[in-house]
Design a protein around this motif. Structure first.
Motif, short mmCIF file in Angstrom:
data_model
loop_
_atom_site.label_atom_id
_atom_site.label_comp_id
_atom_site.label_asym_id
_atom_site.label_seq_id
_atom_site.Cartn_x
_atom_site.Cartn_y
_atom_site.Cartn_z
N VAL A 204 0.81 -1.22 0.00
CA VAL A 204 0.00 0.00 0.00
C VAL A 204 0.85 1.27 0.00
O VAL A 204 0.59 2.19 -0.79
CB VAL A 204 -0.99 0.00 1.18
CG1 VAL A 204 -1.62 1.37 1.37
CG2 VAL A 204 -2.08 -1.05 0.95
N PRO A 205 1.87 1.41 0.87
CA PRO A 205 2.64 2.67 0.87
C PRO A 205 3.26 3.01 -0.47
O PRO A 205 3.33 4.19 -0.85
CB PRO A 205 3.71 2.41 1.94
CG PRO A 205 3.11 1.40 2.85
CD PRO A 205 2.31 0.50 1.95
N GLN A 207 2.03 2.31 -3.41
CA GLN A 207 0.98 2.82 -4.28
C GLN A 207 0.59 4.24 -3.90
O GLN A 207 0.30 5.07 -4.75
CB GLN A 207 -0.24 1.89 -4.22
CG GLN A 207 0.00 0.48 -4.69
CD GLN A 207 0.48 0.40 -6.13
OE1 GLN A 207 0.05 1.18 -6.98
NE2 GLN A 207 1.38 -0.53 -6.41
N VAL A 208 0.59 4.52 -2.60
CA VAL A 208 0.25 5.87 -2.13
C VAL A 208 1.31 6.87 -2.56
O VAL A 208 1.00 7.97 -3.05
CB VAL A 208 0.10 5.87 -0.60
CG1 VAL A 208 -0.06 7.30 -0.08
CG2 VAL A 208 -1.10 5.02 -0.17
N HIS A 214 -3.21 9.76 -9.40
CA HIS A 214 -4.22 9.47 -8.39
C HIS A 214 -4.10 10.41 -7.19
O HIS A 214 -3.01 10.74 -6.75
CB HIS A 214 -4.15 8.02 -7.94
CG HIS A 214 -2.80 7.56 -7.50
ND1 HIS A 214 -1.71 7.52 -8.33
CD2 HIS A 214 -2.35 7.12 -6.28
CE1 HIS A 214 -0.66 7.07 -7.67
NE2 HIS A 214 -1.02 6.83 -6.42
N VAL A 216 -5.91 9.79 -4.20
CA VAL A 216 -5.98 8.95 -3.01
C VAL A 216 -5.88 7.50 -3.45
O VAL A 216 -6.05 7.18 -4.63
CB VAL A 216 -7.30 9.16 -2.22
CG1 VAL A 216 -7.42 10.58 -1.71
CG2 VAL A 216 -8.51 8.79 -3.07
N VAL A 217 -5.62 6.62 -2.49
CA VAL A 217 -5.74 5.18 -2.72
C VAL A 217 -6.94 4.72 -1.90
O VAL A 217 -7.02 4.97 -0.69
CB VAL A 217 -4.47 4.42 -2.31
CG1 VAL A 217 -4.68 2.91 -2.44
CG2 VAL A 217 -3.31 4.85 -3.20
N THR A 218 -7.86 4.08 -2.56
CA THR A 218 -9.16 3.80 -1.95
C THR A 218 -9.27 2.37 -1.41
O THR A 218 -8.40 1.53 -1.65
CB THR A 218 -10.27 4.05 -3.00
OG1 THR A 218 -11.54 3.99 -2.36
CG2 THR A 218 -10.21 3.02 -4.11
N LEU A 220 -8.80 0.49 1.39
CA LEU A 220 -7.67 -0.26 1.93
C LEU A 220 -8.10 -1.51 2.68
O LEU A 220 -7.26 -2.31 3.09
CB LEU A 220 -6.83 0.64 2.85
CG LEU A 220 -6.22 1.88 2.17
CD1 LEU A 220 -5.33 2.63 3.15
CD2 LEU A 220 -5.42 1.50 0.92
#
Length: 226
Positions: A204-205, A207-208, A214, A216-218, A220
């Motif tokens: 996740v980090p 991708q953020v 993008h 935001v990353v939605t 999670l």
């Protein structure tokens, strides 16, 4: 775009028939965008953003049972998913029609871009990302195999992507070739749940923080839905 009126918030993550997993604009999902706009007006929602799926994976492995009936034709005999190209022209035309027919509703364009940190070049080659009002990132897949010290993988497959039992694992699941990625539901048949969740959260980090359009990353919580 004009400021939102007071009251209900915008729904900034909505899908229509132009998201491939609905079946597409020529399927039973046809008219979903228009119906969603009508419902939004009915309940007093001020705005919608149609953030359609943009999935550009070229090594997405799945088990057939993890796809709904209307999606299964996208899964090859080797378990690799071939997602249809996003119909950006048809999508923008339908957005314009809905904006004309629902002037009281603010309708924004958008994408839900899967694994944006890994697929940015492919996305830029396929469409102009600057035409969208809102782009959100999502993490749907992670590497299916964990590398081991001997060059194989930690889930019992050898360096050629075969399981010790041949083409299928002990539970009957197909064995993918190296380099494949998979969704959590597919991974959970092959690896312990805690390991799957940890691998998902570890990615996740990146991708953020990764380069991409993008904001935001939605969702999670995606990995724990299964």
């Amino acid at each position: 775009m004009t400021p939102l009126p007071a009251g209900l918030p915008a729904d900034s993550h909505v899908h229509s028939e132009f998201s491939w997993d609905t079946g597409g604009p020529d399927s039973a999902a046809r008219g979903t965008m228009r119906a969603t706009c009508a419902r939004a007006v009915e309940i007093g929602l001020p705005a919608l953003f149609f953030t359609e799926h943009l999935d550009l994976e070229d090594a997405w492995f799945t088990d057939l049972e993890d796809f709904a009936d209307h999606e299964r034709h996208l899964v090859g005999e080797d378990g690799v998913v071939a997602v249809p190209r996003f119909d950006v022209v048809g999508y923008l035309e339908e957005i314009d029609r809905c904006r004309a027919d629902f002037p009281q509703l603010r309708i924004g364009t958008g994408l839900e871009f899967g694994q944006p940190g890994l697929r940015l070049d492919a996305a830029r080659a396929q469409l102009d990302l600057s035409v969208f009002d809102r782009i959100i990132g999502s993490l749907h897949t992670v590497p299916l195999e964990r590398p081991s010290a001997d060059g194989g993988s930690a889930d019992g497959m050898d360096a050629d992507g075969e399981s010790a039992d041949g083409e299928q694992s002990a539970d009957g699941a197909r064995s993918p070739r190296p380099g494949r990625r998979a969704e959590p539901n597919t991974l959970l048949r092959r690896r312990p749940a805690l390991e799957v969740i940890r691998d998902y959260l570890a990615e996740v980090p990146a991708q953020v923080a990764g380069e991409g359009p993008h904001e935001v990353v939605t969702h999670l919580d995606y990995a724990v839905r299964y």
